[in-house]
Design a protein around this motif. Structure first.
Motif, short mmCIF file in Angstrom:
data_model
loop_
_atom_site.label_atom_id
_atom_site.label_comp_id
_atom_site.label_asym_id
_atom_site.label_seq_id
_atom_site.Cartn_x
_atom_site.Cartn_y
_atom_site.Cartn_z
N LEU A 78 0.82 -1.21 0.00
CA LEU A 78 0.00 0.00 0.00
C LEU A 78 0.86 1.27 0.00
N LYS A 79 2.06 1.17 0.59
CA LYS A 79 2.95 2.34 0.65
C LYS A 79 3.88 2.43 -0.56
N GLY A 80 3.70 1.51 -1.49
CA GLY A 80 4.44 1.59 -2.74
C GLY A 80 5.82 0.97 -2.74
N PHE A 81 6.14 0.18 -1.72
CA PHE A 81 7.44 -0.48 -1.67
C PHE A 81 7.38 -1.84 -2.35
N GLN A 82 8.45 -2.23 -3.01
CA GLN A 82 8.50 -3.50 -3.72
C GLN A 82 8.85 -4.68 -2.81
N THR A 83 9.43 -4.39 -1.65
CA THR A 83 9.87 -5.45 -0.74
C THR A 83 8.69 -6.31 -0.28
N GLN A 84 8.87 -7.61 -0.31
CA GLN A 84 7.89 -8.55 0.21
C GLN A 84 8.63 -9.64 0.99
N PHE A 85 8.15 -9.93 2.19
CA PHE A 85 8.81 -10.93 3.03
C PHE A 85 8.28 -12.33 2.72
N GLY A 86 9.21 -13.27 2.59
CA GLY A 86 8.85 -14.67 2.40
C GLY A 86 9.14 -15.45 3.66
N ARG A 87 9.35 -16.75 3.52
CA ARG A 87 9.55 -17.62 4.67
C ARG A 87 10.96 -17.52 5.24
N GLY A 88 11.93 -17.17 4.42
CA GLY A 88 13.32 -17.16 4.88
C GLY A 88 13.70 -15.87 5.58
N THR A 89 14.95 -15.79 6.00
CA THR A 89 15.48 -14.59 6.66
C THR A 89 15.87 -13.57 5.60
N GLU A 90 15.31 -12.37 5.71
CA GLU A 90 15.55 -11.33 4.72
C GLU A 90 15.85 -10.01 5.43
N PRO A 91 16.55 -9.10 4.76
CA PRO A 91 16.84 -7.80 5.37
C PRO A 91 15.56 -7.03 5.66
N THR A 92 15.57 -6.28 6.76
CA THR A 92 14.44 -5.42 7.12
C THR A 92 14.90 -3.98 7.08
N SER A 93 14.36 -3.22 6.14
CA SER A 93 14.71 -1.80 6.02
C SER A 93 13.99 -1.00 7.10
N VAL A 94 14.33 0.27 7.20
CA VAL A 94 13.66 1.15 8.16
C VAL A 94 12.17 1.20 7.85
N GLU A 95 11.84 1.33 6.56
CA GLU A 95 10.43 1.40 6.16
C GLU A 95 9.70 0.10 6.49
N ALA A 96 10.35 -1.04 6.25
CA ALA A 96 9.73 -2.33 6.54
C ALA A 96 9.55 -2.52 8.04
N LEU A 97 10.49 -2.01 8.83
CA LEU A 97 10.37 -2.12 10.29
C LEU A 97 9.16 -1.34 10.78
N GLU A 98 8.92 -0.16 10.23
CA GLU A 98 7.76 0.62 10.62
C GLU A 98 6.48 -0.12 10.27
N CYS A 99 6.46 -0.76 9.12
CA CYS A 99 5.29 -1.57 8.74
C CYS A 99 5.11 -2.74 9.70
#
Length: 451
Positions: free
Chosen positions: A88-109
């Protein structure tokens, strides 16, 4: 259990046999109620459960467990909600089952999603309408900064930023809360001593909590993810070693493999039982806990290093275990030659080169049955669960061979088997071949258990 969209039947309008069925069922679950009172269950579920509208029914079932004296720690996930926030915020990042980096924006989400789900769970536990399962329920739900986390850091050149892992848990606080009958609710976030927040994997957090609290059960509620056998049926019980072997094959889907790997790790580190239970089946957590076979997959430390198939070299030790019981009449005399002939049907318990227990499985697969014989644990080793372990091993082995019923003949230990789900039968219930060899002079009692 009744839900809002299913017509309920009053006691007055129920069929004549309904009261008897209810009483029988209530009596059958009583041993589980006694056994689990005061025990800790860690129940973990992803944001998918909330998104699919299954939260209300789950909370009703959890409130019942709490009323029965089960100590509850809930760990929720929020992966689909975080992904939706990012979209909804226009970011392309999507989390799957594995360990992935968490950006500042993703942390707020992640913070927003965790807060919303936590409030939904607290609201569900606050229900108390008359004529509902939550009537008269007064359950406190307590959340807090119980999880100290550390950053995953940089791995193979990749900076995982605000993705973290559990460093420490406030065990004194957690134990104190559940001992008072309150429910602990943990979100997939942890905090560092410097005040930073880190995004955690729900599965990792739940496993760490279950291990640290020495939980009786770790229960993962999944979207129908259970392990199935070659016939497509749910594999209701897996020894940890078998679970690890199945994971090594690489044939499981990603979600099932992830849950099973965490279940195996929890059991290896001391959790008594770990379960994969489908939340898509209403009341599944109650069915898993209070019925013998359950509806999901349970991982147990069934095959310890001490448990192995017998060899010809073990015959002498098996004879030494059996002879005292043959002498006092507990077991029918077999003789060394018979044991040598059937040695491949035996399993032994060995520690530091000393065999201290054994059991044998005699299959009668044409009639879907198998006999358990010579279940023995040396007196010096009794009382620490070895007999239970041998029984579970034989049940699992018989089930794998295709047997639907397991039977035993006994003259001295009927109560032990009755307490473990065996029901008394008669000679006519035995396989025809076994009926022909039944020793009427011993008048052994026959007990049968459905697998």
């Amino acid at each position: 259990m009744a839900t809002n969209d299913v017509d309920t039947v009053s006691a007055q309008d129920a069929p004549e046999f309904a009261p008897a069925q209810f009483v029988r069922w209530f009596r059958e679950v009583a041993p589980y109620v006694h056994d689990f009172r005061g025990k800790t269950f860690v129940v973990a579920f992803g944001g998918e459960l909330v998104g699919d509208g299954a939260l209300n029914n789950l909370v009703q079932d959890l409130s019942l467990l709490s009323a029965l004296g089960v100590r509850l720690v809930l760990v929720h996930g929020s992966r689909p909600q975080v992904n939706e926030q990012l979209r909804l915020k226009g970011f392309q990042t999507q989390f799957g089952r594995g360990t992935e980096p968490t950006s500042v924006e993703a942390l707020e989400c992640a913070k927003e999603a965790a807060g919303e789900i936590r409030l939904d769970i607290e609201a569900a536990f606050s229900q108390g309408l008359p004529n509902t399962p939550m009537s008269h329920a007064h359950i406190r739900v307590i959340s807090g900064n119980f999880v100290t986390a550390r950053p995953v850091g940089i791995i193979d050149g990749v900076d995982y930023k605000h993705t973290g892992t559990v460093r420490k848990l406030d065990m004194d606080a957690l134990r104190n809360i559940v001992s008072q009958g309150a429910v602990v609710l943990l979100s997939p976030l942890g905090f560092s001593p410097t005040g930073e927040a880190f995004n955690l994997a729900m599965e990792d957090l739940a496993t760490s909590v279950a291990v640290s609290m020495r939980a009786e059960k770790l229960i993962f509620l999944t979207q129908g993810r259970t392990v199935r056998d070659h016939n497509g049926d749910v594999d209701t019980e897996l020894a940890r070693e078998d679970a690890d072997a199945l994971l090594a094959e690489g044939t499981l889907d990603e979600d099932t493999a992830s849950f099973l790997a965490h279940a195996s790790r929890a059991v290896k580190r001391g959790v008594a039982r770990a379960h994969l239970v489908p939340y898509t089946l209403d009341g599944s957590i109650l069915l898993e806990i209070f019925t013998h076979d359950g509806v999901g997959t349970m991982v147990v430390e069934d095959t310890l290093d001490d448990l192995r198939p017998a060899t010809v070299d073990d015959v002498g030790a098996i004879v030494q275990l059996i002879e005292p019981l043959e002498t006092d009449g507990t077991l029918v005399p077999r003789g060394r030659a018979v044991i040598e002939r059937d040695v491949e049907k035996f399993t032994v318990l060995e520690h530091d080169g000393v065999i201290y227990g054994c059991v044998a499985l005699m299959p009668y697969l044409d009639e879907g049955m198998a006999e358990m014989a010579c279940l023995i644990v040396h007196p010096e080793w009794q009382g620490t669960g070895e007999g239970e372990m041998l029984l579970r091993h034989i049940e699992s082995k018989a089930r794998a061979l295709g047997a639907r019923r397991l039977f035993v003949l006994t003259t001295r230990t009927s109560h032990w088997f009755m307490k473990r789900g065996f029901v008394q039968g008669g000679i006519a219930d035995l396989p025809r071949e076994r009926q022909a060899h039944y020793n009427r002079s011993r008048n052994s009692l026959i007990f049968i258990k459905r697998l």
